[in-house]
Design an enzyme around this catalytic site. Structure first.
Site, short mmCIF file in Angstrom:
data_model
loop_
_atom_site.label_atom_id
_atom_site.label_comp_id
_atom_site.label_asym_id
_atom_site.label_seq_id
_atom_site.Cartn_x
_atom_site.Cartn_y
_atom_site.Cartn_z
N HIS A 243 0.82 -1.21 0.00
CA HIS A 243 0.00 0.00 0.00
C HIS A 243 0.86 1.27 0.00
CE1 HIS A 243 -3.67 -2.36 1.76
NE2 HIS A 243 -3.48 -2.58 0.47
N ASP A 271 -9.05 0.23 -12.38
CA ASP A 271 -8.03 -0.16 -11.41
C ASP A 271 -6.98 -0.97 -12.17
OD1 ASP A 271 -6.60 -0.98 -9.23
OD2 ASP A 271 -8.18 -2.23 -8.35
N HIS A 350 -1.39 -11.58 -1.29
CA HIS A 350 -2.76 -11.03 -1.40
C HIS A 350 -3.58 -11.88 -2.36
CE1 HIS A 350 -1.91 -9.14 -5.35
NE2 HIS A 350 -0.78 -8.68 -4.84
N HIS A 354 -10.87 -8.51 -7.03
CA HIS A 354 -12.04 -8.05 -6.28
C HIS A 354 -13.05 -7.54 -7.29
CE1 HIS A 354 -10.35 -4.03 -7.07
NE2 HIS A 354 -9.19 -4.54 -6.71
N GLU A 407 -2.26 -5.83 -13.29
CA GLU A 407 -3.69 -5.81 -12.93
C GLU A 407 -4.53 -5.32 -14.09
OE1 GLU A 407 -4.69 -3.09 -9.72
OE2 GLU A 407 -6.58 -4.15 -9.38
N1 GLY Z 1 -5.77 -0.37 -6.29
C1 GLY Z 1 -6.42 -1.12 -5.31
C2 GLY Z 1 -6.38 -2.55 -5.61
O1 GLY Z 1 -5.72 -2.95 -6.53
O2 GLY Z 1 -7.05 -3.32 -4.99
MN MN Z 2 -7.36 -3.93 -7.54
MN MN Z 3 -5.04 -1.69 -8.15
#
Ligand code: GLY
Ligand code: MN
Ligand code: MN
Length: 440
Positions: A243, A271, A350, A354, A407
């Protein structure tokens, strides 16, 4: 009468759907409060996502009351017109124009909420509200119910049930409609363009905050209102801080830069994370780790289609990463043992994604009755595996302080999936070519 906004029909339809689920109940959905940063300076205002989903109305100090039953009614409480305040803060709709523009059945000044709510709750079976997040709001809702109870001797029945209005809304928000998908595709395009610009501009000696400013500039230049979350611009070892948001360091030749940044467009988040070399060329160890994370991401995205369980993309990513960690010499032993003991968590701690929508970590349960839920067309999720190698005994020096995450935002379609963030390059050759072209 003002012309209804083109999106009013979308919000009216959502209210009609929710009203049909209320029976003889009443839903009460307030927007978010304004928040003071210090003295008379406010944080930038952001409406509540549930309220906005049902109304499209962006002003603070507003509450939607939705009355179910045979004649459903949607009632907005909002700020009145105020010539003096509008000089300072800008235009306000006022109840009359808000009613016409956003398609409500009625609208009243928000100051009248306490006086009107007991009448609206009289002889209603249930109140659908979200309690437990704000004690003052909870007390207010209970106060309205008590006011109805106080009228018992005049023959009025008070609501007997309080239900969480977020529960049906979470399920509605989970399946995006065409209006939402149009915005999410645009948000993905804008954020993809911002990542491309960051790749083109990054050089040794530039700073994380300079690149952050460029991302924000591209978001706003393209019409997005804000970042959907605080951007992470993390050079070198900073990428191993999950973070990291300081974004304060200079970028060094030979390091990677991890950027996790996405814009918010008309309420909808994107995101995206990309990781690329500050000097435009991946080193051997950087490339090995990057290709592994990319393979894990490709495997996870391939698992996104209707009917698979939420956890399957994660499992696909973990399996690829765990084998890769063994092959790179980061972990010892066989794949089964690494998966069973979860020793891969030293480098991948992680989950793989999501839900994405109005909130970056969007509404919607991940399990139903204790079982991972199935993916359905219209759901949008992120797929974001990573690898974060902190120096530790047994970690080869060449890999120390490499942090990589990739991502994308992925829509589940009837045929499989659609990647909403595909305009941000992620193949090694594409990234290096883009960066090289920007230097020529
Ligand atoms: N940027 C927030 C996440 O990737 O969950
Ligand atoms: Mn994310
Ligand atoms: Mn992200």
């Amino acid at each position: 009468m003002q012309t209804p906004l083109p999106s009013a029909a979308v919000h009216v339809a959502r209210r009609t759907r929710l009203a049909a689920m209320l029976g003889n109940g009443v839903a009460i959905v307030p927007t978010a409060p304004e928040r003071i940063r210090n003295r008379d300076a406010h944080y930038p205002y952001r409406f509540d996502s549930y309220f906005y989903y049902l109304t499209g109305f962006r002003e603070p100090e507003a509450v939607l009351v939705l009355i179910g039953g045979v004649t459903p009614q949607s009632v907005l409480f909002c700020r009145e017109k105020n010539a003096e305040r509008e000089i300072w803060d800008g235009y306000r709709y006022g109840p009359e124009a808000a009613c016409a523009t956003f398609g409500f059945d009625a609208a009243h000044p928000v100051e009248e909420l306490d006086a009107r709510m007991p009448d609206l709750l009289a002889d209603r079976l249930a109140v659908h509200a979200h309690l437990g997040a704000d004690a003052a709001w909870d007390a207010r809702v209970l106060g309205w119910i008590n006011a109805v109870r106080g009228r018992a001797r005049s023959g009025v029945a008070a609501p007997q049930e309080i239900r969480d209005v977020h529960a049906p809304l979470d399920e509605m928000r989970l399946i995006k409609d065409e209006h939402e998908l149009t915005l999410m595709r645009q948000a993905g395009e804008i954020s993809g363009a911002a990542h491309r610009r960051a790749m083109q501009a990054t050089r040794p000696g530039a700073t994380e905050y300079e690149i952050e400013a460029m991302l924000q500039h591209e978001f706003r230049r393209c019409g997005a209102q804000a970042p959907a979350y605080t951007p992470i611009v993390a050079g070198g070892a900073n990428a191993c801080v999950l973070h990291y948001i300081d974004n304060s360091a200079p970028l060094s030749d030979g390091d990677l830069l991890l950027i996790d940044a996405g814009c918010e467009l008309d309420g909808y988040a994107s995101d995206i994370t990309r990781t690329f070399p500050v000097n435009g060329r991946f080193s051997g160890p950087q490339r090995a780790v990057y290709e592994l994370v990319l393979a894990a991401q490709v495997a996870a995205i391939a698992a996104v289609r209707p009917g698979v369980c939420w956890n399957e993309p994660h499992d696909a990513a973990v399996k690829t990463l765990a084998q890769g960690f063994i092959d790179l010499g980061l972990l010892q032993g066989a794949l089964d043992g690494v998966l069973e003991q979860e020793s891969y968590r030293q480098f991948y701690m992680h989950r793989t994604g999501h839900w994405l929508g109005l909130d970056v970590h969007d509404a919607g349960e991940y399990k139903i009755g204790g079982v991972w839920r199935e993916l359905h067309p219209g759901m949008v999720l992120t797929v974001e595996p990573g690898c974060y190698i902190r120096p530790a005994p047994g970690v080869p020096e060449a890999f120390a302080n490499i942090g990589v995450r990739i991502e994308d935002d992925v829509l589940v379609t009837a045929q499989g999936h659609e990647i909403l963030s595909a305009s941000a390059p992620k193949d090694v050759t594409d990234i290096e070519a883009l960066m090289r072209a920007a230097r020529d």
